[in-house]
Design a protein around this motif. Structure first.
Motif, PDB file in Angstrom:
ATOM      1  N   UNK A 244      54.813 -11.257  69.777  1.00  0.00           N
ATOM      2  CA  UNK A 244      55.832 -10.201  69.632  1.00  0.00           C
ATOM      3  C   UNK A 244      56.868 -10.654  68.594  1.00  0.00           C
ATOM      4  N   UNK A 245      57.250 -11.930  68.672  1.00  0.00           N
ATOM      5  CA  UNK A 245      58.186 -12.477  67.673  1.00  0.00           C
ATOM      6  C   UNK A 245      57.593 -12.413  66.269  1.00  0.00           C
ATOM      7  N   UNK A 246      56.313 -12.755  66.160  1.00  0.00           N
ATOM      8  CA  UNK A 246      55.659 -12.692  64.839  1.00  0.00           C
ATOM      9  C   UNK A 246      55.554 -11.246  64.350  1.00  0.00           C
ATOM     10  N   UNK A 247      55.342 -10.314  65.267  1.00  0.00           N
ATOM     11  CA  UNK A 247      55.257  -8.903  64.860  1.00  0.00           C
ATOM     12  C   UNK A 247      56.600  -8.452  64.275  1.00  0.00           C
ATOM     13  N   UNK A 248      57.693  -8.876  64.914  1.00  0.00           N
ATOM     14  CA  UNK A 248      59.017  -8.516  64.381  1.00  0.00           C
ATOM     15  C   UNK A 248      59.185  -9.099  62.977  1.00  0.00           C
ATOM     16  N   UNK A 249      58.701 -10.303  62.787  1.00  0.00           N
ATOM     17  CA  UNK A 249      58.763 -10.946  61.472  1.00  0.00           C
ATOM     18  C   UNK A 249      57.978 -10.105  60.451  1.00  0.00           C
ATOM     19  N   UNK A 250      56.798  -9.652  60.850  1.00  0.00           N
ATOM     20  CA  UNK A 250      55.960  -8.851  59.947  1.00  0.00           C
ATOM     21  C   UNK A 250      56.631  -7.507  59.624  1.00  0.00           C
ATOM     22  N   UNK A 251      57.228  -6.869  60.631  1.00  0.00           N
ATOM     23  CA  UNK A 251      57.889  -5.572  60.393  1.00  0.00           C
ATOM     24  C   UNK A 251      59.060  -5.731  59.424  1.00  0.00           C
TER      25      UNK A 251
END
Ligand code: HEM
Length: 416
Positions: A244-251
């Motif tokens: 989830x943290x990595x997804x925020x980074x990607x967004x």
């Protein structure tokens, strides 16, 4: 065989360690030395097939003690081979790869939606910690592990600590050992209550199934080992907070993805989950020990050698994933626009959670759960309104497990 031990380099270089050795050697298979053992480092579908063949590599007694004492637990399914592995693994496959996944996803998304209302009242939210609590709430309810609202933050912290401390000598390693002691003792007591009838749990729940499971020798698990296996369901489910943290980074870095994710198009959400698992560093490599002298691509290692598969390296192999350092969920789609479908992925190709067949080998049985949870939460994250205040979002490849340094701080959160 190289004489110099690479353990310190491995800890210092992290995810770049095996790729760097391969670059220096100019070939895919590298021979080195780790924890004084001769070691063979592999990558690619062929190397993965070789490693998952029990004639070449066994897990029992192979995993380093610091990893077993933090991440997996002594007596865990990860450490078994042959018939004992097959019988224990069948329990996980039944629990984790069946119809129950929908119920788990519902519980976690409900917990997220409730938490998002609270986040709106707070000056700031550390997304990875907040997601860990949401996942802990959902998976504990699903698994019939009793935890009150008051106890929840401490349990979520302990479960993430187990993951955070397995590959380091830093204080977080010692915190992880203590967290494991504490949580195994707690869950072993609960297993004993279930067995004695002092506690009733829903039939078919994780706690019920693990407490009643019989191993290949026909015996119930020692309460402590049953606790280890309950933790091996709830701990990695909570670890989805890393993704989830990595997804925020990607967004943040590729904002166009947010727009398409917000639509909730299921194939695109799944493709994002696959691309997050491929692109970002999490499980660095897997491995075991050779029961006999083995040869792979002209390299021979003696009995007892370590054999490692470079998961991070394979997920960035340009032959398998063209332009591997571009974040492109579309690589997992067939077709364009709303009519696109998730493309079929071969068993030896995308390996963030291991390779091969999860029913027969050691591949993660929680992959369907991970993809289902991550795609559902990624859509919710994309629909959330928030600000990223100035913070350190850097993901260091030398830290195992990697994470955005700040944990992803959000302010001005408004539910979508
Ligand atoms: C095994 C990664 C989520 C349960 C593994 C392995 C990896 C992995 C690399 C080892 C594969 C091998 O040795 O061949 C991950 C990652 C996850 C995740 C990155 C994302 C958070 C889950 C979830 C569950 C789970 C959600 C359960 C609900 C297990 C179990 C094993 C395992 C029980 C041991 C399988 C065996 O030894 O046969 N996982 N996993 N994992 N995982 Fe996961």
């Amino acid at each position: 065989m190289p004489r110099l031990d690479q353990s310190i380099q491995m800890l210092a270089r992290g995810y770049a360690w095996l790729p760097d050795l391969r670059r220096a050697a100019g070939r895919d298979t590298v021979r080195t030395r780790l924890m004084v053992r001769p070691t063979l480092g592999l990558v690619g579908a062929g190397g993965a097939r070789f490693l998952y063949d029990e004639r070449n590599v066994r897990r029992s007694g192979a995993l380093p003690e610091p990893v077993v004492s933090t991440l997996f637990g002594h007596g865990a399914v990860h450490t078994l081979d042959g018939e004992p592995h097959r019988v224990r693994k069948a329990m996980f496959v039944d629990l984790l790869m069946g119809e129950g996944i929908g119920d788990l996803v519902d519980r976690v998304t409900t917990a997220w939606d409730e938490a998002a209302q609270r986040w709106a009242q707070q000056p700031q939210v550390v997304l990875m910690d907040a997601a860990a609590e949401v996942l802990t709430r959902g998976v504990c309810d699903w698994a019939a592990v009793p935890v009150s609202e008051d106890e929840l933050p401490a349990l979520a912290r302990d479960l993430t600590t187990l993951v955070d401390g397995f590959a380091t000598g830093a204080p977080r390693h010692w915190r992880a050992r203590r967290a494991r002691q504490r949580r195994e003792a707690w869950l072993a007591g609960i297993v004993e209550e279930v067995r004695s009838g002092r506690r009733s749990v829903p039939a078919g729940s994780v706690l019920d199934v693990v407490a009643g499971h019989r191993d290949s020798d026909g015996e119930l698990l020692e309460p402590r080992v049953a606790a280890v296996e309950v933790l091996n369901v709830i701990r990695p489910t909570v670890a989805v907070c890393w993704f989830v943290g990595f997804t925020a980074h990607a967004l943040h870095h590729w904002p166009a993805i947010r727009e398409r994710l917000r639509t909730g198009e299921p194939a695109f959400a799944t493709a994002v989950a696959h691309e997050v698992r491929r692109f970002y560093p999490f499980a660095p490599f897997i491995g075991g020990r050779s029961p006999r002298a083995v040869e792979w691509e002209g390299e021979t290692v003696p009995a007892g050698a370590m054999v490692l598969l470079d998961l991070f390296g394979q997920n960035h192999d340009p032959e398998l994933f063209p332009e591997p350092y571009a974040f492109r969920p579309e690589r997992f789609l067939d077709g364009e626009g709303a009519g696109a479908a998730v493309r079929r992925i071969g068993p030896w190709e995308l390996v963030p959670q291991g390779a091969g067949d999860p029913r027969t080998g050691h591949r993660c049985p929680g992959e369907d759960i991970t993809v289902a949870l991550l795609s559902a939460l990624a859509v919710r994250l994309a629909r959330l309104t928030y600000t990223l205040p100035p913070q350190d979002l850097e993901i260091s490849l030398s830290r195992i497990p990697a994470r955005p340094a700040s944990g992803v701080v959000l302010t001005a959160v408004r539910p979508g």
